[in-house]
Design an enzyme around this catalytic site. Structure first.
Site, PDB file in Angstrom:
ATOM      1  N   HIS A 124       1.939  -2.234  12.472  1.00  0.00           N
ATOM      2  CA  HIS A 124       1.167  -1.136  12.045  1.00  0.00           C
ATOM      3  C   HIS A 124       0.040  -1.273  13.015  1.00  0.00           C
ATOM      4  CE1 HIS A 124      -0.849   1.153   8.666  1.00  0.00           C
ATOM      5  NE2 HIS A 124      -1.061   1.829   9.760  1.00  0.00           N
ATOM      6  N   ASN A 168       7.948  -6.915   9.214  1.00  0.00           N
ATOM      7  CA  ASN A 168       6.727  -6.712   9.512  1.00  0.00           C
ATOM      8  C   ASN A 168       5.983  -7.887   9.838  1.00  0.00           C
ATOM      9  OD1 ASN A 168       4.090  -6.051   9.018  1.00  0.00           O
ATOM     10  ND2 ASN A 168       4.751  -4.101   8.294  1.00  0.00           N
ATOM     11  N   THR A 204      -0.856  -0.128   2.981  1.00  0.00           N
ATOM     12  CA  THR A 204      -0.595   1.394   2.931  1.00  0.00           C
ATOM     13  C   THR A 204      -0.380   1.579   1.355  1.00  0.00           C
ATOM     14  OG1 THR A 204       0.419   1.208   4.922  1.00  0.00           O
ATOM     15  CG2 THR A 204       0.734   3.087   3.767  1.00  0.00           C
ATOM     16  N   ARG A 232      -3.383  -0.241  13.392  1.00  0.00           N
ATOM     17  CA  ARG A 232      -4.421   0.237  12.500  1.00  0.00           C
ATOM     18  C   ARG A 232      -5.428   1.044  13.232  1.00  0.00           C
ATOM     19  NH1 ARG A 232      -5.032   0.679   7.050  1.00  0.00           N
ATOM     20  NH2 ARG A 232      -3.262  -0.157   5.914  1.00  0.00           N
ATOM     21  N   GLU A 267       4.362   1.306  13.368  1.00  0.00           N
ATOM     22  CA  GLU A 267       3.827   2.224  12.111  1.00  0.00           C
ATOM     23  C   GLU A 267       2.323   2.646  12.618  1.00  0.00           C
ATOM     24  OE1 GLU A 267       3.249   0.200   8.511  1.00  0.00           O
ATOM     25  OE2 GLU A 267       5.426  -0.277   8.402  1.00  0.00           O
ATOM     26  N   HIS A 303       8.410  -1.673   1.223  1.00  0.00           N
ATOM     27  CA  HIS A 303       7.086  -2.007   0.605  1.00  0.00           C
ATOM     28  C   HIS A 303       7.277  -2.767  -0.495  1.00  0.00           C
ATOM     29  CE1 HIS A 303       2.661  -1.547  -0.021  1.00  0.00           C
ATOM     30  NE2 HIS A 303       2.549  -1.375   1.130  1.00  0.00           N
ATOM     31  N   GLY A 304       6.482  -3.964  -0.794  1.00  0.00           N
ATOM     32  CA  GLY A 304       6.838  -4.862  -1.930  1.00  0.00           C
ATOM     33  C   GLY A 304       8.025  -5.318  -2.238  1.00  0.00           C
ATOM     34  N   GLU A 334      11.345   6.632   5.462  1.00  0.00           N
ATOM     35  CA  GLU A 334      11.024   5.308   4.895  1.00  0.00           C
ATOM     36  C   GLU A 334      10.711   5.838   3.500  1.00  0.00           C
ATOM     37  OE1 GLU A 334       9.176   2.323   6.931  1.00  0.00           O
ATOM     38  OE2 GLU A 334       8.619   1.210   5.149  1.00  0.00           O
ATOM     39  N   GLY A 373       7.351  -7.349   4.964  1.00  0.00           N
ATOM     40  CA  GLY A 373       6.469  -8.144   5.518  1.00  0.00           C
ATOM     41  C   GLY A 373       5.906  -9.310   4.894  1.00  0.00           C
ATOM     42  N   ASP A 397       2.617  -8.092  10.611  1.00  0.00           N
ATOM     43  CA  ASP A 397       1.253  -7.698  10.578  1.00  0.00           C
ATOM     44  C   ASP A 397       0.366  -8.961  10.042  1.00  0.00           C
ATOM     45  OD1 ASP A 397       1.530  -5.130  11.303  1.00  0.00           O
ATOM     46  OD2 ASP A 397       1.377  -4.191   9.191  1.00  0.00           O
ATOM     47  N   HIS A 398       1.012  -9.581   9.021  1.00  0.00           N
ATOM     48  CA  HIS A 398       0.199 -10.666   8.080  1.00  0.00           C
ATOM     49  C   HIS A 398       0.095 -11.782   9.382  1.00  0.00           C
ATOM     50  CE1 HIS A 398      -0.377  -9.106   4.685  1.00  0.00           C
ATOM     51  NE2 HIS A 398       0.463  -9.557   3.811  1.00  0.00           N
ATOM     52  N   ARG A 457      -7.597  -3.951  12.294  1.00  0.00           N
ATOM     53  CA  ARG A 457      -7.913  -5.154  11.516  1.00  0.00           C
ATOM     54  C   ARG A 457      -6.859  -6.190  11.760  1.00  0.00           C
ATOM     55  NH1 ARG A 457      -6.353  -2.932   5.579  1.00  0.00           N
ATOM     56  NH2 ARG A 457      -7.748  -1.212   6.164  1.00  0.00           N
TER      57      ARG A 457
HETATM   58  N1  PXP Z   1       6.591  -0.286   5.335  1.00  0.00           N
HETATM   59  C1  PXP Z   1       5.635   0.292   5.495  1.00  0.00           C
HETATM   60  C2  PXP Z   1       5.283   1.641   5.749  1.00  0.00           C
HETATM   61  C3  PXP Z   1       4.414  -0.527   5.152  1.00  0.00           C
HETATM   62  O1  PXP Z   1       3.012   0.087   5.372  1.00  0.00           O
HETATM   63  C4  PXP Z   1       4.469  -1.830   4.834  1.00  0.00           C
HETATM   64  C5  PXP Z   1       3.152  -2.690   4.705  1.00  0.00           C
HETATM   65  O2  PXP Z   1       2.654  -2.837   6.127  1.00  0.00           O
HETATM   66  C6  PXP Z   1       5.903  -2.268   4.674  1.00  0.00           C
HETATM   67  C7  PXP Z   1       7.107  -1.365   4.856  1.00  0.00           C
HETATM   68  C8  PXP Z   1       5.905  -3.725   4.268  1.00  0.00           C
HETATM   69  O3  PXP Z   1       5.548  -3.962   2.971  1.00  0.00           O
HETATM   70  P1  PXP Z   1       5.544  -5.557   2.491  1.00  0.00           P
HETATM   71  O4  PXP Z   1       4.540  -6.205   3.629  1.00  0.00           O
HETATM   72  O5  PXP Z   1       4.993  -5.316   1.101  1.00  0.00           O
HETATM   73  O6  PXP Z   1       6.679  -5.989   2.672  1.00  0.00           O
END
Ligand code: PXP
Length: 238
Positions: free
Chosen positions: A43, A7, A101, A45, A70, A190-191, A151, A212, A9-10, A49
């Site tokens: 993602h 991911n 999220t 949004r 996403e 996530h995380g 997911e 991500g 996004d960052h 952002r």
């Molecule tokens: N999966 C989804 C659906 C998410 O929204 C995110 C965060 O954007 C991630 C995975 C990745 O999470 P992380 O950035 O904590 O690795």
């Protein structure tokens, strides 16, 4: 074997902090693929952002792996997805005030709307995933609605420790088995980070992990010294 979705996004978060052109997530997707990413996740949004429309359309043209878009289940996003034609779409809940999220999508409360939404995407040959909490009820409804993938939200697992984390891991394992037996492809994310990923990656029939934050944080840690060195060299060499 479990695969890795990166991911990015960052990367766009840093660019948008200055509303400039660098760092460009499109360029970083290429680097992520060089490193072995099996897919690229962004993602888009509603408030734009971080990732911008331009990014998703350029990524679609340039990446060599798979594009996972996403998005929230809104009419605007449906139109964009149908123009973009990503390899798959992951439907996520979206709140403007959240930093990331927060919880999974409540598929149970939106069955008819999501059924039509998912069918609309499938009619464009896009596979569709639901980002849900590891709960049997949400998995059963995801199947009924017609999602191809789910997911599983690993945010809680990532936050907990000790026995509580162990219990959450068991919940994710049971959810994976249930979903797989129903014919759903199971992803998670996530995380997840360099310390907690292995237990999730080794779950039987876990298809792909979307990661991500920890990867971008690690990129800063391993890259900053070199970037400072290069700048110092420019300043000091005449
Ligand atoms: N999966 C989804 C659906 C998410 O929204 C995110 C965060 O954007 C991630 C995975 C990745 O999470 P992380 O950035 O904590 O690795």
């Amino acid at each position: 074997m479990t695969t890795l979705g990166v991911n990015i996004d960052h990367i766009a978060n840093v660019r948008q902090a200055r509303k400039t052109v660098e760092p460009d997530p499109v360029q970083f997707a290429f680097l992520a693929e060089l490193g072995g990413a099996d897919s690229i996740t962004v993602h888009l949004r509603e408030d734009r952002r971080h990732i911008q429309d331009r990014d998703v359309f350029l990524l679609k043209k340039t990446i060599k792996t798979k594009l996972n878009l996403e998005m929230a289940a809104t009419p605007e996003m449906l139109e964009i997805a149908k123009q973009l034609l990503p390899d798959y779409v992951t439907i996520v809940p979206e709140k403007r005030e959240e930093v990331t999220t927060e919880g999974g999508l409540d598929v149970k409360s939106n069955v008819q709307y999501l059924k039509n939404f998912v069918q609309n995407l499938k009619d464009s040959n896009i596979e569709v995933s639901a980002f849900i909490d590891p709960l049997g009820e949400q998995i059963n409804y995801s199947k009924k609605i017609g999602f191809n993938f789910i997911e599983l939200h690993t945010g809680k697992y990532a936050e907990l420790s000790g026995h509580e984390q162990y219990k959450e891991l068991q919940r994710i394992i049971e959810s994976t088995h249930l979903a797989y037996d129903l014919g759903l492809v199971v992803n998670a994310g996530h995380g997840l980070n360099y310390n907690n990923v292995k237990k999730i990656a080794s779950i039987n029939n876990m298809n792909e992990l979307n990661i991500g934050h920890s990867i971008v944080a690690r990129a800063l840690a391993v890259g900053l010294e070199k970037s400072v060195r290069e700048m110092k060299s420019l300043i000091t060499s005449n």
